[in-house]
Design a protein around this motif. Sequence first.
Motif, mmCIF file in Angstrom:
data_model
loop_
_atom_site.group_PDB
_atom_site.id
_atom_site.type_symbol
_atom_site.label_atom_id
_atom_site.label_comp_id
_atom_site.label_asym_id
_atom_site.label_seq_id
_atom_site.Cartn_x
_atom_site.Cartn_y
_atom_site.Cartn_z
ATOM 1 N N ASP A 1 -43.388 -43.314 42.876
ATOM 2 C CA ASP A 1 -43.782 -41.931 43.178
ATOM 3 C C ASP A 1 -44.651 -41.344 42.081
ATOM 4 O O ASP A 1 -45.391 -40.385 42.320
ATOM 5 C CB ASP A 1 -42.544 -41.026 43.314
ATOM 6 C CG ASP A 1 -41.675 -41.362 44.504
ATOM 7 O OD1 ASP A 1 -42.221 -41.876 45.507
ATOM 8 O OD2 ASP A 1 -40.457 -41.118 44.417
ATOM 9 N N PHE B 1 -36.693 -39.234 42.373
ATOM 10 C CA PHE B 1 -38.046 -39.750 42.187
ATOM 11 C C PHE B 1 -37.913 -41.208 41.798
ATOM 12 O O PHE B 1 -37.013 -41.586 41.045
ATOM 13 C CB PHE B 1 -38.785 -38.994 41.066
ATOM 14 C CG PHE B 1 -39.317 -37.678 41.509
ATOM 15 C CD1 PHE B 1 -40.549 -37.595 42.139
ATOM 16 C CD2 PHE B 1 -38.587 -36.532 41.314
ATOM 17 C CE1 PHE B 1 -41.039 -36.371 42.553
ATOM 18 C CE2 PHE B 1 -39.060 -35.308 41.727
ATOM 19 C CZ PHE B 1 -40.300 -35.229 42.349
ATOM 20 N N LYS C 1 -36.621 -32.015 42.647
ATOM 21 C CA LYS C 1 -37.446 -32.712 43.646
ATOM 22 C C LYS C 1 -38.466 -31.736 44.240
ATOM 23 O O LYS C 1 -39.602 -32.115 44.530
ATOM 24 C CB LYS C 1 -36.555 -33.296 44.745
ATOM 25 C CG LYS C 1 -37.279 -34.082 45.803
ATOM 26 C CD LYS C 1 -37.765 -35.417 45.295
ATOM 27 C CE LYS C 1 -38.361 -36.222 46.425
ATOM 28 N NZ LYS C 1 -38.495 -37.619 46.119
#
Length: 90
Positions: free
Chosen positions: A88, A84, A14
């Motif tokens: 996104d 995610f 991330k």
Amino acid sequence: MAYHSTADFLREIKQEPSTHFALGNAAGDADSTISAITWGYVESCYADSRTTPVVSIPKADLESTRPETLLLFEWAGISTDDLFYINDII
């Protein structure tokens, strides 16, 4: 690269996502989502490239329509904030 856990992998990816993605089917059901996470983890640990797993539905949809997936995440110590989502990346 080795990770202590899948949750550690997701937190790290991330922070520094790759441009190689693992994505399940458009329904975003549990098996598809878990498979994308697993594929991303395995490929990142054992291949030459890192792979970012992506949940194929928006986070709001996951939280409102996929309680079984949320339960699996809870059992695995995975935070939905460390993932995610399709919105996104597109």
